[in-house]
Design a protein around this motif. Structure first.
Motif, PDB file in Angstrom:
ATOM      1  N   GLU A 101       0.853  -1.199   0.000  1.00 31.31           N
ATOM      2  CA  GLU A 101       0.000   0.000   0.000  1.00 31.31           C
ATOM      3  C   GLU A 101       0.881   1.238   0.000  1.00 31.31           C
ATOM      4  O   GLU A 101       1.961   1.243   0.598  1.00 31.31           O
ATOM      5  N   ARG A 116       0.287   5.163   1.093  1.00 29.66           N
ATOM      6  CA  ARG A 116      -0.700   5.930   1.835  1.00 29.66           C
ATOM      7  C   ARG A 116      -0.249   7.386   1.971  1.00 29.66           C
ATOM      8  O   ARG A 116       0.870   7.656   2.407  1.00 29.66           O
ATOM      9  N   GLU A 148       0.287  10.833   3.670  1.00 31.37           N
ATOM     10  CA  GLU A 148       0.412  11.254   5.066  1.00 31.37           C
ATOM     11  C   GLU A 148       0.360  12.767   5.225  1.00 31.37           C
ATOM     12  O   GLU A 148       0.286  13.264   6.339  1.00 31.37           O
TER      13      GLU A 148
END
Length: 465
Positions: A247, A249, A251
Motif C-alpha cells: 500500500e 498511503r 500522510e
C-alpha cells in the motif's frame, strides 16, 4: 501528552492512562562491535603491518636505499588502508549495528584521505629512489618505471582512487548524479585488485613465502566478505522474503507511507530506529538503492517507511503500485534502543526526521514521564504522522511537544533555556536526535550548552552512509 509551542512555550496537558504496553522489540542482533574495539583492531593491524616492514628493513646510509625503505613502508600501509576502507563499507551486520552507518561513512571518508596520501608518498618515494639508483632525472625515471607491467597497473589503480576521492569531495558530489558517484566508487574495487597485483610483483612483500601468503589471505578474506554481504545476503533475503509493495498511503503534503509486505519478515530482526536500502523494481527506481528508516515497528510481516518528496526518486515513490517487487538490504544502523544509558529519554525530531523516532517513541521501554518527544516544524502542515504520535503519547502517558515556528524567527524553541523549560532534568536524559543537518547541528550545540554530555546525544545520518 501534546502541545504546540511557538512562543511562548506551553505546558503539557494531562492525558489518560492506558493499560496497553508499548510494542515489544524484536530480538537484538547477536553481536555488535563497539566503535572503540573496531578502532583498536584497526590500529593493531596497522602496527602489525609496520612490524612486517621493520622485520624486512635493512638499514643503509645510501640515499636510494632510504627512499626505497620509505616507499616499502608507505606501500604496505596504503595496501592495508585499502583493505580497511573496503571492510568499513562491506555492510557487516555486527559492525553496522555496533558502530553505526554514518560513523562508518565518516571514518571511510577520513581514511580515504590518508590512503590517498600514503599512495602519493609511496609513488614519490619509489620514483626518487629509482632516479637516485639509476642516476637519471625524474622524467626519465618515470618513463622507465611505467615500462614495468605491475607498475603500470598500479598507476591505473592510483588514477581510479584519485577519481573516487575527487567525486567524494562535497562540492563535487553535490553536482553529480548519485548513480555516477556509485559507478566511480565501483572503480575502487578494480583499483584495489591492481594494487594487490603490484604488491605481489614488487619488493614490498619480498620477506618470503609466509609474508606473501598472509597478504594474499587478507585480501582474499576481504573479497569474500564483500561478496557475501553486498551480494549473496541481499539476494538470499530477496528470494526468502519476497517483499512487495502492499500500500502507498498519503500522510500529508508531499509525504507518503509505503507498506511493504513479505514472508518471514521477522527473521530480518529489524529494530526501531534502523534503516534499509530499498530498491523498488520499477522504471526510474530500480537502479538506485534508497536509504529510508522504518517509521513503525515490524508487524504482521509488514515493513513501513515514510518518505517526503524532495527529489526525482522520492517523487516517483508516490506512484508505486501494490505488487511492485522490492529488494531491501539491511537492516543497518545503530540508532536503536541499545544506545540508551539512562531511564529518561528525549527524542528530538525535525521535519521528516520524525520517521525513526516515531518507531522509537512507540517501543522504547519506560513508564509515565520517562519518554519525551519534541517535534520541530515550521508550521502544523509540516508535522508528519501527527495523529499516530498523539495516540502513542496518550496511551504511553508520554510527553509530546510540537515546536512550531520559522527557523529564522525571533524565538528559538531549541535554545538551551527553552529546552530546559520543556524537559525537566534535561541533563539526566539520553537524547536521540534526527532532522535536517542544520537543525541537528544547532540542536546538538544547544543540548550540550544545556548540560547534556555529548556522549549521550545519539544521532545517525544514514542518508550519507
Amino acid at each position: 501528552m501534546t502541545t504546540e509551542a511557538s512562543h511562548p512555550l506551553y505546558s503539557p496537558l494531562p492525558v489518560e492512562l492506558s493499560e496497553r504496553p508499548p510494542a515489544e522489540l524484536p530480538p537484538a542482533p547477536a553481536l555488535r562491535l563497539a566503535p572503540e574495539r573496531l578502532r583498536n583492531a584497526t590500529a593493531a593491524g596497522g602496527g602489525a603491518v609496520a612490524l612486517l616492514w621493520g622485520v624486512q628493513a635493512r638499514p643503509s646510509a645510501r640515499l636510494d636505499a632510504f627512499f626505497a625503505t620509505g616507499a616499502h613502508l608507505t606501500g604496505l600501509l596504503a595496501g592495508y588502508g585499502v583493505l580497511v576502507l573496503l571492510l568499513l563499507m562491506a555492510r557487516v551486520p555486527a559492525v553496522e549495528h555496533g558502530v553505526g552507518a554514518d560513523r562508518l561513512a565518516r571514518w571511510h571518508a577520513l581514511g580515504g584521505r590518508y590512503v590517498l596520501g600514503l599512495i602519493g608518498a609511496h609513488a614519490l618515494l619509489a620514483l626518487c629512489g629509482y632516479a637516485v639508483h639509476t642516476r637519471t632525472d625524474l622524467v626519465t625515471a618515470t618513463g622507465d618505471l611505467l615500462a614495468y607491467g605491475a607498475i603500470a597497473a598500479a598507476t591505473v589503480g592510483t588514477g581510479l582512487f584519485v577519481a573516487v576521492g575527487v567525486t567524494s569531495a562535497r562540492a563535487v558530489r553535490r553536482r553529480i548524479r548519485h548513480e555516477t558517484w556509485r559507478a566511480v566508487h565501483l572503480g575502487a574495487l578494480l583499483a584495489a585488485a591492481l594494487g594487490f597485483v603490484h604488491q605481489l610483483a614488487g619488493p614490498d612483500l619480498a620477506g618470503g613465502l609466509l609474508t606473501r601468503w598472509l597478504w594474499s589471505m587478507a585480501h582474499g578474506t576481504v573479497a569474500v566478505v564483500l561478496v557475501w554481504y553486498r551480494i549473496v545476503v541481499p539476494v538470499r533475503a530477496a528470494l526468502r522474503h519476497d517483499l512487495r509493495v502492499a500500500e502507498v498511503r498519503d500522510e500529508g503534503p508531499g509525504v507518503v507511507s509505503v507498506l511493504v509486505r513479505g514472508r518471514g519478515v521477522a527473521l530480518l530482526r529489524a529494530e526501531p530506529g534502523q534503516f534499509f536500502r530499498w530498491r523498488f523494481l520499477r522504471r526510474g527506481l530500480w537502479a538506485t538503492a534508497l536509504p529510508f528508516s522504518l517509521s513503525a515497528p515490524v508487524r504482521d510481516d509488514t515493513l513501513r517507511i515514510t518518505v517526503k518528496a524532495i527529489g526525482d526518486h522520492t517523487r516517483r515513490i508516490r506512484r508505486l503500485r501494490p505488487g511492485t517487487r522490492v529488494l531491501a538490504s539491511g537492516p543497518f544502523g545503530a540508532f536503536t534502543a541499545h544506545r540508551r544509558t539512562r531511564r529518561k529519554v528525549l527524542l528530538l525530531a525535525g521535519g521528516v526526521g520524525i520517521t525513526p523516532l516515531r518507531a522509537l517513541f512507540e517501543t522504547l521501554p519506560g513508564g509515565p514521564g520517562d519518554v519525551t518527544l519534541l517535534y520541530r516544524a515550521s508550521d502544523a502542515t509540516g508535522l508528519v504522522l501527527r495523529a499516530e504520535l498523539e495516540t502513542i503519547a496518550r496511551e504511553r502517558q508520554a510527553a509530546l511537544h510540537f515546536l512550531l515556528g520559522p527557523s529564522d524567527g525571533a524565538f528559538d524553541p531549541l535554545a538551551p533555556r527553552a529546552l530546559r523549560d520543556l524537559v525537566p532534568e534535561l541533563a539526566a536524559h539520553d537524547v536521540y536526535l534526527c532532522g535536517p543537518p542544520a537543525m541537528a547541528r544547532a540542536a546538538t550545540a544547544s543540548l550540550i550548552r544545556a548540560g547534556v554530555p555529548a556522549s549521550r546525544i545519539h544521532s545517525e545520518d544514514f542518508d550519507h552512509a
